[in-house]
Motif scaffolding. Structure first.
Motif, mmCIF file in Angstrom:
data_model
loop_
_atom_site.group_PDB
_atom_site.id
_atom_site.type_symbol
_atom_site.label_atom_id
_atom_site.label_comp_id
_atom_site.label_asym_id
_atom_site.label_seq_id
_atom_site.Cartn_x
_atom_site.Cartn_y
_atom_site.Cartn_z
ATOM 1 N N THR A 268 76.886 -0.356 18.904
ATOM 2 C CA THR A 268 76.771 -0.061 17.472
ATOM 3 C C THR A 268 78.143 -0.046 16.816
ATOM 4 O O THR A 268 78.334 -0.591 15.723
ATOM 5 N N CYS A 269 79.103 0.568 17.488
ATOM 6 C CA CYS A 269 80.465 0.609 16.953
ATOM 7 C C CYS A 269 81.035 -0.806 16.839
ATOM 8 O O CYS A 269 81.665 -1.155 15.839
ATOM 9 N N GLU A 270 80.800 -1.642 17.860
ATOM 10 C CA GLU A 270 81.327 -3.005 17.838
ATOM 11 C C GLU A 270 80.672 -3.845 16.741
ATOM 12 O O GLU A 270 81.337 -4.649 16.083
ATOM 13 N N GLU A 271 79.368 -3.657 16.533
ATOM 14 C CA GLU A 271 78.639 -4.512 15.609
ATOM 15 C C GLU A 271 78.808 -4.104 14.152
ATOM 16 O O GLU A 271 78.947 -4.957 13.273
ATOM 17 N N ILE A 272 78.768 -2.793 13.878
ATOM 18 C CA ILE A 272 78.806 -2.374 12.477
ATOM 19 C C ILE A 272 79.989 -1.468 12.155
ATOM 20 O O ILE A 272 80.089 -0.974 11.032
ATOM 21 N N GLY A 273 80.879 -1.256 13.131
ATOM 22 C CA GLY A 273 82.135 -0.572 12.859
ATOM 23 C C GLY A 273 82.014 0.872 12.447
ATOM 24 O O GLY A 273 82.902 1.410 11.784
ATOM 25 N N ILE A 274 80.954 1.540 12.836
ATOM 26 C CA ILE A 274 80.750 2.920 12.425
ATOM 27 C C ILE A 274 81.520 3.872 13.339
ATOM 28 O O ILE A 274 81.656 3.628 14.537
ATOM 29 N N ASP A 275 82.047 4.935 12.783
ATOM 30 C CA ASP A 275 82.707 5.989 13.546
ATOM 31 C C ASP A 275 81.626 6.737 14.323
ATOM 32 O O ASP A 275 80.673 7.262 13.742
ATOM 33 N N THR A 276 81.752 6.794 15.648
ATOM 34 C CA THR A 276 80.711 7.425 16.454
ATOM 35 C C THR A 276 80.594 8.930 16.184
ATOM 36 O O THR A 276 79.592 9.535 16.547
ATOM 37 N N ALA A 277 81.600 9.525 15.541
ATOM 38 C CA ALA A 277 81.482 10.925 15.147
ATOM 39 C C ALA A 277 80.408 11.111 14.085
ATOM 40 O O ALA A 277 79.960 12.230 13.827
ATOM 41 N N MET A 278 79.994 10.015 13.444
ATOM 42 C CA MET A 278 78.959 10.054 12.422
ATOM 43 C C MET A 278 77.558 9.828 12.998
ATOM 44 O O MET A 278 76.596 9.696 12.251
ATOM 45 N N ILE A 279 77.456 9.738 14.323
ATOM 46 C CA ILE A 279 76.183 9.461 14.990
ATOM 47 C C ILE A 279 75.839 10.617 15.928
ATOM 48 O O ILE A 279 76.677 11.054 16.719
ATOM 49 N N GLU A 280 74.594 11.083 15.850
ATOM 50 C CA GLU A 280 74.114 12.102 16.776
ATOM 51 C C GLU A 280 72.870 11.585 17.497
ATOM 52 O O GLU A 280 71.782 11.526 16.913
ATOM 53 N N PRO A 281 73.000 11.206 18.778
ATOM 54 C CA PRO A 281 71.811 10.788 19.527
ATOM 55 C C PRO A 281 70.804 11.934 19.630
ATOM 56 O O PRO A 281 71.176 13.085 19.865
ATOM 57 N N LEU A 282 69.527 11.599 19.454
ATOM 58 C CA LEU A 282 68.461 12.610 19.455
ATOM 59 C C LEU A 282 67.571 12.543 20.679
ATOM 60 O O LEU A 282 67.114 13.574 21.180
ATOM 61 N N GLY A 283 67.284 11.345 21.152
ATOM 62 C CA GLY A 283 66.382 11.193 22.278
ATOM 63 C C GLY A 283 66.043 9.730 22.495
ATOM 64 O O GLY A 283 66.567 8.842 21.809
ATOM 65 N N LEU A 284 65.160 9.477 23.449
ATOM 66 C CA LEU A 284 64.821 8.117 23.848
ATOM 67 C C LEU A 284 63.367 7.797 23.544
ATOM 68 O O LEU A 284 62.509 8.687 23.523
ATOM 69 N N LEU A 285 63.099 6.512 23.345
ATOM 70 C CA LEU A 285 61.732 6.005 23.290
ATOM 71 C C LEU A 285 61.413 5.336 24.628
ATOM 72 O O LEU A 285 62.268 5.206 25.502
ATOM 73 N N ASP A 286 60.161 4.899 24.793
ATOM 74 C CA ASP A 286 59.787 4.161 25.995
ATOM 75 C C ASP A 286 60.623 2.891 26.114
ATOM 76 O O ASP A 286 61.053 2.306 25.109
#
Length: 209
Positions: free
Chosen positions: A106-124
């Motif tokens: 995600t960081c490579e593709e859209i250049g977003i600061d990972t501090a702005m992302i909070e993983p919540l969980g997984l899907l199947d």
């Protein structure tokens, strides 16, 4: 909609109540992958089916009008050029799969600061006809995040309203034939001029489920 340029200006704040409720419904981030069900493509020759591991991020903008962020792949790419997708890609050792993979891609593709992302969980997990076993990582994004899409990988970035994504009526199932075998394909019926279909639509439909 997240602004496509400029620096990140804030850190993550306390999540909305519905975000916390969503997180409780997902597979935990620490869930062993072997315990995740597998959806999607079923090879007519299962003994020789060895899909490659990949991860995508399902980015939800946590705002008063939440949205799910999607990308349009560059037309210069050798595979799936110009298609709508979720940011993601294959695993690279020694990163922790699938969360670190999804965040790095995600960081490579859209250049977003990972501090702005909070993983919540997984899907199947989801198998694609192109030979990948994808683990979707659902995450919330700060509405203050700034994006810098990589032109070699991403043609554009857009979003769909959360209420559209979670509505079952947004999805259409199709039966397709390939090599005398029948498969299901999913597309989205939205007002967006961009066609959302295939694995991306199927993963979002799973999120709606």
């Amino acid at each position: 909609m997240i602004c496509p340029d400029g620096p990140s200006v804030c850190s993550m704040i306390e999540p909305s109540g519905w975000i916390r409720d969503l997180a409780r419904r997902l597979h935990p981030l620490e869930q062993p992958l072997s315990g995740l069900p597998v959806r999607g493509y079923r090879s007519p020759e299962p003994a020789s089916w060895h899909p490659r591991p990949a991860a995508v991020l399902v980015p939800i903008i946590d705002s008063d009008d939440p949205e799910v962020l999607l990308t349009v792949r560059s037309r210069q790419l050798p595979h799936h050029a110009g298609q709508v997708s979720l940011p993601g890609g294959g695993c690279r050792e020694p990163e922790t799969f699938p969360v670190e993979t999804a965040l790095r891609e995600t960081c490579e593709e859209i250049g977003i600061d990972t501090a702005m992302i909070e993983p919540l969980g997984l899907l199947d997990r989801y198998d694609t006809i192109s030979g990948y076993r994808v683990v979707p990582v659902v995450a919330r994004l700060s509405p203050e995040a700034r994006l810098h899409p990589c032109p070699e990988e991403v043609e554009s970035i857009f979003s769909l309203p959360w209420q559209v994504v979670i509505r079952q009526e947004s999805y259409r199932r199709h039966r397709v034939v390939r090599g005398h075998h029948h498969y299901e394909l999913v597309s989205m019926a939205t007002r967006s001029p961009r066609l959302v279909w295939g694995a991306t639509a199927a993963i979002l439909m799973q999120l709606a489920d």
